[in-house]
Design a protein around this motif. Structure first.
Motif, PDB file in Angstrom:
ATOM      1  N   ILE A  37      -1.172  -4.430 -10.657  1.00  0.00           N
ATOM      2  CA  ILE A  37      -0.206  -3.879 -11.617  1.00  0.00           C
ATOM      3  C   ILE A  37       0.319  -2.520 -11.154  1.00  0.00           C
ATOM      4  N   ASP A  38      -0.319  -1.932 -10.142  1.00  0.00           N
ATOM      5  CA  ASP A  38       0.119  -0.644  -9.605  1.00  0.00           C
ATOM      6  C   ASP A  38       1.134  -0.903  -8.491  1.00  0.00           C
ATOM      7  N   VAL A  39       2.399  -0.889  -8.847  1.00  0.00           N
ATOM      8  CA  VAL A  39       3.456  -1.272  -7.917  1.00  0.00           C
ATOM      9  C   VAL A  39       3.575  -0.284  -6.756  1.00  0.00           C
ATOM     10  N   ALA A  40       3.586   0.999  -7.058  1.00  0.00           N
ATOM     11  CA  ALA A  40       3.789   2.005  -6.016  1.00  0.00           C
ATOM     12  C   ALA A  40       2.709   1.918  -4.940  1.00  0.00           C
ATOM     13  N   VAL A  41       1.459   1.822  -5.363  1.00  0.00           N
ATOM     14  CA  VAL A  41       0.352   1.769  -4.411  1.00  0.00           C
ATOM     15  C   VAL A  41       0.349   0.437  -3.664  1.00  0.00           C
ATOM     16  N   GLY A  42       0.643  -0.652  -4.377  1.00  0.00           N
ATOM     17  CA  GLY A  42       0.678  -1.969  -3.738  1.00  0.00           C
ATOM     18  C   GLY A  42       1.766  -2.071  -2.693  1.00  0.00           C
ATOM     19  N   GLU A  43       2.947  -1.594  -3.019  1.00  0.00           N
ATOM     20  CA  GLU A  43       4.050  -1.646  -2.059  1.00  0.00           C
ATOM     21  C   GLU A  43       3.779  -0.759  -0.854  1.00  0.00           C
ATOM     22  N   LYS A  44       3.157   0.387  -1.081  1.00  0.00           N
ATOM     23  CA  LYS A  44       2.836   1.302   0.021  1.00  0.00           C
ATOM     24  C   LYS A  44       1.844   0.664   0.988  1.00  0.00           C
ATOM     25  N   LEU A  45       0.808   0.014   0.445  1.00  0.00           N
ATOM     26  CA  LEU A  45      -0.192  -0.637   1.287  1.00  0.00           C
ATOM     27  C   LEU A  45       0.431  -1.771   2.094  1.00  0.00           C
ATOM     28  N   ALA A  46       1.238  -2.597   1.435  1.00  0.00           N
ATOM     29  CA  ALA A  46       1.880  -3.718   2.122  1.00  0.00           C
ATOM     30  C   ALA A  46       2.806  -3.226   3.233  1.00  0.00           C
ATOM     31  N   ALA A  47       3.560  -2.161   2.955  1.00  0.00           N
ATOM     32  CA  ALA A  47       4.480  -1.612   3.960  1.00  0.00           C
ATOM     33  C   ALA A  47       3.711  -1.040   5.146  1.00  0.00           C
ATOM     34  N   GLU A  48       2.610  -0.342   4.863  1.00  0.00           N
ATOM     35  CA  GLU A  48       1.796   0.245   5.933  1.00  0.00           C
ATOM     36  C   GLU A  48       1.248  -0.826   6.873  1.00  0.00           C
ATOM     37  N   LEU A  49       0.690  -1.883   6.295  1.00  0.00           N
ATOM     38  CA  LEU A  49       0.088  -2.931   7.112  1.00  0.00           C
ATOM     39  C   LEU A  49       1.153  -3.761   7.836  1.00  0.00           C
ATOM     40  N   SER A  50       2.263  -4.015   7.162  1.00  0.00           N
ATOM     41  CA  SER A  50       3.349  -4.780   7.789  1.00  0.00           C
ATOM     42  C   SER A  50       3.921  -4.033   8.987  1.00  0.00           C
ATOM     43  N   ALA A  51       3.947  -2.705   8.899  1.00  0.00           N
ATOM     44  CA  ALA A  51       4.481  -1.895   9.987  1.00  0.00           C
ATOM     45  C   ALA A  51       3.623  -1.974  11.244  1.00  0.00           C
ATOM     46  N   THR A  52       2.383  -2.379  11.091  1.00  0.00           N
ATOM     47  CA  THR A  52       1.487  -2.515  12.245  1.00  0.00           C
ATOM     48  C   THR A  52       1.423  -3.959  12.747  1.00  0.00           C
ATOM     49  N   GLY A  53       2.332  -4.798  12.226  1.00  0.00           N
ATOM     50  CA  GLY A  53       2.401  -6.179  12.695  1.00  0.00           C
ATOM     51  C   GLY A  53       1.590  -7.173  11.889  1.00  0.00           C
ATOM     52  N   LYS A  54       0.925  -6.713  10.814  1.00  0.00           N
ATOM     53  CA  LYS A  54       0.155  -7.625   9.980  1.00  0.00           C
ATOM     54  C   LYS A  54       1.088  -8.405   9.057  1.00  0.00           C
ATOM     55  N   GLN A  55       0.680  -9.619   8.703  1.00  0.00           N
ATOM     56  CA  GLN A  55       1.446 -10.439   7.761  1.00  0.00           C
ATOM     57  C   GLN A  55       0.875 -10.218   6.365  1.00  0.00           C
ATOM     58  N   VAL A  56       1.503  -9.345   5.622  1.00  0.00           N
ATOM     59  CA  VAL A  56       0.995  -8.941   4.308  1.00  0.00           C
ATOM     60  C   VAL A  56       2.142  -8.941   3.305  1.00  0.00           C
ATOM     61  N   ALA A  57       1.872  -9.446   2.101  1.00  0.00           N
ATOM     62  CA  ALA A  57       2.889  -9.471   1.041  1.00  0.00           C
ATOM     63  C   ALA A  57       2.274  -9.021  -0.272  1.00  0.00           C
TER      64      ALA A  57
END
Length: 252
Positions: A37-57
């Motif tokens: 339910i924490d959108v800001a933290v969830g989106e930040k984590l997904a963006a961080e991991l995706s930027a390193t080549g991980k497949q995260v949504a």
């Protein structure tokens, strides 16, 4: 990589133990989808991991709402394919009085801490049954077996999660689907920090009784979860894995 070609779905994955599970599963090669339910933290984590080549949504969803849960589940399946592993991590604490607690407070609490274990199974099991493969890991607590004054009805919810875990393991075993629980003790999350800091001397008392001499880290729980999700644990089902540093073995 233990989770290569797997799609792992995590509830409450934005922070704490859930975040550690998302990170570890992604590091082990999984496609990882998570809700919170924490959108800001969830989106930040997904963006961080995706930027390193991980497949995260990440998808915002409240596990207390089956409509939101179902919508989020369908979105991540459309992106990453059928879910092969589920981690039920979302939860809240409860320190209620059994006399003054209202029916609504009771229902709202169990709608987060217990009912979603069934609801995620309802969503994930059809594809798992068809594939004759799957792993569900339910994050429980030491309170499922040993509780403490002032935790009503938290201990009841966690005991119920253990019961659901056992029944699902027995019922789904014929489909080669494994279901296990992981029961952390004191783990250094924000919830634990808030609890320890709420009373003078509480943190010192908690540390003094830890058999390993320290409070655990979220990553130490995540490693056990990753193992249970992987093909390294193909004959492990219906079990409760204590990740409590030995606290559950200590007599009062």
């Amino acid at each position: 990589m233990k989770l290569a070609n797997k799609h792992i779905f995590v509830t409450g994955g934005a922070k704490g133990i859930g975040e550690a599970i998302v990170r570890d599963a992604a590091a082990e090669g999984a496609k990882v989808s998570f809700i919170d339910i924490d959108v800001a933290v969830g989106e930040k984590l997904a963006a961080e991991l995706s930027a390193t080549g991980k497949q995260v949504a990440f998808v915002k969803a409240d596990v207390a709402s089956f409509e939101q849960l179902k919508s989020a589940f369908e979105q991540v399946v459309a992106k990453f394919g059928d879910v092969t592993g589920v981690v039920n991590n979302a939860g809240v604490n409860s320190h209620a009085d059994p006399v003054t607690m209202t029916d609504k407070q009771w229902d709202d609490f169990f709608a987060i801490d217990m009912k979603p274990v069934w609801l995620t199974a309802k969503l994930a099991l059809p594809a798992m049954r068809k594939a004759k493969s799957g792993s569900i890991v339910n994050i429980c607590s030491i309170h499922g077996r040993l509780t403490y004054p002032g935790f009503f009805p938290y201990g009841a919810a966690k005991s119920a999660v253990l019961g659901l875990t056992r029944n699902l393991a027995l019922d789904e075993g014929k489909h080669e689907i494994r279901v296990n629980a992981v029961s952390p003790g004191y783990i250094l999350t924000d919830l634990t920090k808030n609890y320890l800091n709420a009373e003078v001397g509480r943190a010192e008392r908690a540390n003094s009784i830890q058999p390993l001499g320290r409070i655990g880290q979220p990553s130490e729980v995540a490693k056990v979860v990753t193992f249970l999700l992987s093909d390294k644990s193909t004959y492990v089902s219906g079990s409760d894995w204590a990740v409590d540093g030995g606290l559950g073995a200590r007599s009062a």
